[in-house]
Structures are given as structure tokens and as C-alpha cells.
Scaffold this motif. Sequence first.
Motif, short mmCIF file in Angstrom:
data_model
loop_
_atom_site.label_atom_id
_atom_site.label_comp_id
_atom_site.label_asym_id
_atom_site.label_seq_id
_atom_site.Cartn_x
_atom_site.Cartn_y
_atom_site.Cartn_z
N LYS A 72 0.83 -1.21 0.00
CA LYS A 72 0.00 0.00 0.00
C LYS A 72 0.87 1.26 0.00
O LYS A 72 0.59 2.23 -0.73
CB LYS A 72 -0.90 -0.05 1.26
CG LYS A 72 -1.91 1.03 1.37
CD LYS A 72 -3.22 0.63 0.68
CE LYS A 72 -4.22 1.77 0.68
NZ LYS A 72 -4.21 2.59 -0.53
N THR A 73 1.94 1.24 0.80
CA THR A 73 2.87 2.39 0.84
C THR A 73 3.43 2.67 -0.55
O THR A 73 3.51 3.82 -0.99
CB THR A 73 4.05 2.08 1.80
OG1 THR A 73 3.52 1.77 3.08
CG2 THR A 73 5.01 3.24 1.90
N GLN A 75 2.15 1.67 -3.46
CA GLN A 75 1.05 2.12 -4.33
C GLN A 75 0.85 3.62 -4.19
O GLN A 75 0.77 4.35 -5.19
CB GLN A 75 -0.24 1.39 -3.95
CG GLN A 75 -1.46 1.85 -4.75
CD GLN A 75 -2.74 1.85 -3.92
OE1 GLN A 75 -2.88 1.06 -2.98
NE2 GLN A 75 -3.66 2.72 -4.27
N ASP A 76 0.77 4.08 -2.95
CA ASP A 76 0.55 5.52 -2.72
C ASP A 76 1.69 6.34 -3.29
O ASP A 76 1.47 7.38 -3.90
CB ASP A 76 0.43 5.80 -1.21
CG ASP A 76 -0.86 5.24 -0.63
OD1 ASP A 76 -1.78 4.92 -1.43
OD2 ASP A 76 -0.94 5.09 0.61
N TYR A 77 2.92 5.87 -3.07
CA TYR A 77 4.08 6.66 -3.47
C TYR A 77 4.14 6.84 -4.98
O TYR A 77 4.45 7.92 -5.48
CB TYR A 77 5.37 6.00 -2.96
CG TYR A 77 6.58 6.90 -3.10
CD1 TYR A 77 6.99 7.71 -2.04
CD2 TYR A 77 7.30 6.95 -4.30
CE1 TYR A 77 8.08 8.54 -2.16
CE2 TYR A 77 8.41 7.78 -4.43
CZ TYR A 77 8.79 8.58 -3.36
OH TYR A 77 9.87 9.40 -3.49
N GLY A 79 1.63 6.42 -7.11
CA GLY A 79 0.37 6.91 -7.70
C GLY A 79 -0.41 5.87 -8.47
O GLY A 79 -1.11 6.21 -9.44
N SER A 81 -3.60 3.27 -8.90
CA SER A 81 -4.96 3.48 -8.41
C SER A 81 -5.44 2.38 -7.48
O SER A 81 -6.41 2.57 -6.76
CB SER A 81 -5.92 3.67 -9.59
OG SER A 81 -5.81 2.57 -10.46
N GLU A 83 -3.98 -1.22 -4.95
CA GLU A 83 -2.82 -2.01 -4.53
C GLU A 83 -2.69 -3.30 -5.33
O GLU A 83 -1.63 -3.90 -5.37
CB GLU A 83 -2.83 -2.28 -3.02
CG GLU A 83 -3.89 -3.25 -2.55
CD GLU A 83 -5.09 -2.55 -1.93
OE1 GLU A 83 -5.40 -1.40 -2.36
OE2 GLU A 83 -5.71 -3.12 -1.03
N ASP A 208 4.88 9.28 -11.13
CA ASP A 208 3.46 9.04 -10.85
C ASP A 208 2.90 8.24 -12.03
O ASP A 208 2.67 8.77 -13.11
CB ASP A 208 2.74 10.39 -10.70
CG ASP A 208 1.28 10.19 -10.29
OD1 ASP A 208 0.61 9.29 -10.85
OD2 ASP A 208 0.81 10.94 -9.41
N SER A 291 9.55 9.15 1.51
CA SER A 291 8.41 10.07 1.60
C SER A 291 8.62 11.13 2.68
O SER A 291 7.94 12.15 2.69
CB SER A 291 7.10 9.31 1.80
OG SER A 291 7.21 8.53 2.96
#
Lengths: 404, 138
Positions: A72-73, A75-77, A79, A81, A83, A208, A291
Motif C-alpha cells: 500500500k505504501t 502504491q501511494d508513493y 500513484g 490506483s 494495490e 506518478d 516520503s
Amino acid sequence: MNINEIRAQFPTLHREVNGKPLVYFDNGATSQKPQSVIDRITQYYTDENANIHRGVHTLSQEATSNYESARKTIQDYIGASSEVEIIFTKGTTDSINLVAHSFGELMQAGDEVVISAMEHHSNIVPWQMLCEKKDCKLKILPMNEQGELLLDELDQLLTDRTKLVAVTHISNSLGTINDVDEIIRKAHNVGAKVLIDGAQSVQHLDVDVGKLDCDFYAFSGHKLFGPTGVGILYGKRELLEQMPPYQGGGDMIKEVTLEKTTYNTLPHKFEAGTPNIAGGIGLGAAFEFLSKLDMSALVEHEQDLLDYATEQLEKIDGLKIYGTAKTKTSVVSFLIEGTHPYDVGTLLDKLGIAVRTGHHCTQPVMQFYNIPGTIRASFAFYNTREEIDRMIAALDRIIPMLKD
Amino acid sequence: MDTITEKEEAIIDEFSIYDDWMDKYEYIIELGKDLPLIDDDQKTEDKLIKGCQSRVWLSAEKRDGKMKYTADSDAIITKGIIALLIRVLNNEKPEDIAKAELRFIKAIGLQEHLSPTRSNGLVSMVKQMKMNALKQVS
């Protein structure tokens, strides 16, 4: 932003090599690791080790939750949509091979793949193998003397048979940052999918994948301050759904009978066997480390290192830089007239300076320039101008020794 | 005539005066520069030992019961180490060469250059020198 505070978090940067303080300029090959990543891996093996997924006991559930939270980390980093679009692999090479195998299964004889003239061997050989196996055609997007891709020529290469364009975001041997936005746009215009080799990018650029709109993005953990043996394949969900699995085994199945197997859902469909759990969790820690940093300030610092090194190296008589693209990351490849890269690299090492010499797994690039290899200094944001000064001073000492 | 071991001892002795790496390499580079070259037209594929980092050319023949080696490399440090190997093995009997352990390389601190992962052609060259000698033994 204080570079010394960042350096302080990387223990390896503080050791000596051959009696001299280490100057580490081989970041293109692999980066050093911050203490937080080292501690996270130690903690996993000290306190949390268990096999993940399907274990009912507490330890297994904790390990599963930590591993999935790393996904998840990441995925967020980058970008993504969801996981489920983040597939854990062994690294960039493994990610590309996964796509060559599984996306390759969707290709027909006569289909075409386009790569560029500056690819790493790991973004050449899997496509050559696929094209041979499926009777497909491999086309090459050429580059100019500066090491810039000739994007105008892409229009001629793309046809309605082009199924995939696979190009590197940043050249590992030349430092060129390619205009992947333009490549993706052009490829999508003919309905081709795009894989970006991001092995050199996530640590240098703000990547991204959603904004890029690429179909696949491959990178390694160890080049961006994480552990070796773990990497990521990002893929668009609908594409990953269509692709058959890569390897068969545990974890990737829904139901197995001796006659037939149904496959697990994403991302597990592509993650056969016990994964590199400590690696995945360690990679999550590397992204958490990243991050917390002011990336735009660090990118600026890296550009300053590139500009400073370029300016200082160009003052050396007989030195030629390979890769002079307008947009470059902090990689300088060079040769010095009358010297061999192996000799220069060996002597720099004796003075505590780690650079890479050779073809950097890009033999076609070396063939393009008709050279056996280069000396490559590749900087990370923890490097400094003072370290570049030390390399220049070392070169000033070495060159007269080597020349006749 | 010195034996292989005596020649190795002499090299270890010569290198013992250098306590600084750069001085040691300066000496190796000088040896490399002094090594008789193979003419470019003699650098044929069959003499080439390909390394990832540097290339080595080796030619070997037997005269009067002794092996005669000439070699070259595109990298000067590799060439310097070649010069040492040739000094030790040249003009020796094939059977002595085949069983030579070449301990001096380690003793003078250059074993890293003979590591297979270094890929500079030297490991293959030593193997090739011994193979050439072995062929002459039988």
C-alpha cells in the motif's frame, strides 16, 4: 535540507576503503541503505518472521499485514490506483520478464515490439526471446550522438501491429531522461501498450504512474535505498486481469485439483511461492524513508552534482563525456584519452572512490559509440561536491601514471 | 636458471618495499609499459581471451623443451600482471608450468585481479597458459 543529516543515516557511507574514506559513486548499480531500512529488516527477522497469507496464527497475520501494508505504501508513493496493480517481483529484470512472458502470451505471430537503442540488456533480451518464440518483430528506436532518442522516428516505427513499446525512463549508462510522456502518447495513438523501465528513475524523479498513463512500470528496490532481491511491477489492472500467470505454484491459485487449477485474484496471481517477505517489508521502509524527504530539493541537489561534475571533468585534458542529452539525471559516463577504463577504475578504488567501469549492461550503446566501455560516476542525493572534488583530484593523480 | 618458485620469491621481495597501494600500482604499470607488445596484426581471434573489463591476447609455443609466451592487453594494469606471469612462467618446462601454484599473486596483494568475477581475462589467461603447457607434456 541538510545533506550531512541525510548522509548520517547511511552507515556504509562512513566506512573506509583501502585506508581512505569511501566516496560512493556507483549508485546506478545499487544505492546504499539507510539505517531505518536495515533496522526494519532486522526487526522482521528478530520479532515478526512468519510465512504470510492463510496462516491463522497471530505471527502470520502480523507478517501478512506488514507485507501488504508495504504494498500500500508503494502504491501511494507511485500513484497507482489500486494495490492490486502493485506486483512484488525480484527486481526490474524479473518484472520485465513477467511482462514478456504473460503479456507476450497475448501476442500473435507478426505482432511487433518497439524498444530503444539505449536499453539495458534486461530490456532487450526478454523481447528478443519473446520475438523468437512467438515469431514477432523487434524494432529499435534510434538515438543521436548526444544520447537522445529520435522521437520523430517513432511515428514510422509504430504500426497497427505494434503491441508494446518498452523503453527506459532514464538511461543507466548515459543518464538521459527520456520524454516518456510523448512516447506513451504516441504508442497509445496506435493502440500499443507501453512498459517503462524505471530502474534508474524512482530514486531520481517524482514518478506518478497514474499521471504517466503507462501500462507497465518496472523497478528494483535496491537502487532506491531498499534491499536487493525485491522489485515492483506496476501494471494497469485490466491488463493484468487479461494476462495469464507467469509462474505456477503456491499462493497464486484459487483452487487446485489434479486435473485443473483456477487462479487467485490480483496481485497474488503473479506471485507464486513464498515471496521475499523481509524484502517487501524492507522496500516499504525505503519508501517511507523517501516520503519523509523533500524530493524536489534533493532533485535540485542531484542536478547541481551533475552540473558540477560535468564542469570539473570537462577541464581534464583528453576527457570525453558520453551522454550529453539536454535532460539528464546525475550520471556521468566518460573516457580519458590514452587510458583504459579498467585501469582508471582500479586506481580510483585504491584511492577510496567507487565508480563502475565497463559496458554497464548496455553493449549496444557501447557499439553505437564504438567504445569498449566507459567509466561511470553515478550520484545519489547523499553525495556531495566535496566528494566530486576528491574524484577530480584522484583523476589528476592517476592520469599521468597511466599515460605513456 | 631460476625455478618458478625462486622467481616468485624474487617478485614478492621486490613488492615488499611498497607499503602504499599507489606505489605498488605505479610499479605494475611500469612493468606493463615495458612488456613486449604483440603486433596488432598478430592480435587474431584465436589468441584473444575475452574479458568483460579488459581483453588479453596470448600466444604460446615450445622451443628447446621450454614454453615461450608472449601476451598483451588493452588495459595497462592487466598488462603489468601479465608481465609478472610471463616472467615467472616463460622459459620453463611444460610439466613445471602445469603444476605451478602461482602463490606470488596473493602474496603481493593482487589476487583481486585474478578473481573470476573481475572478468578481466587474467583467470582465463592463466588457465590457457597451463593448457598450452599441458598439451606439450603428453
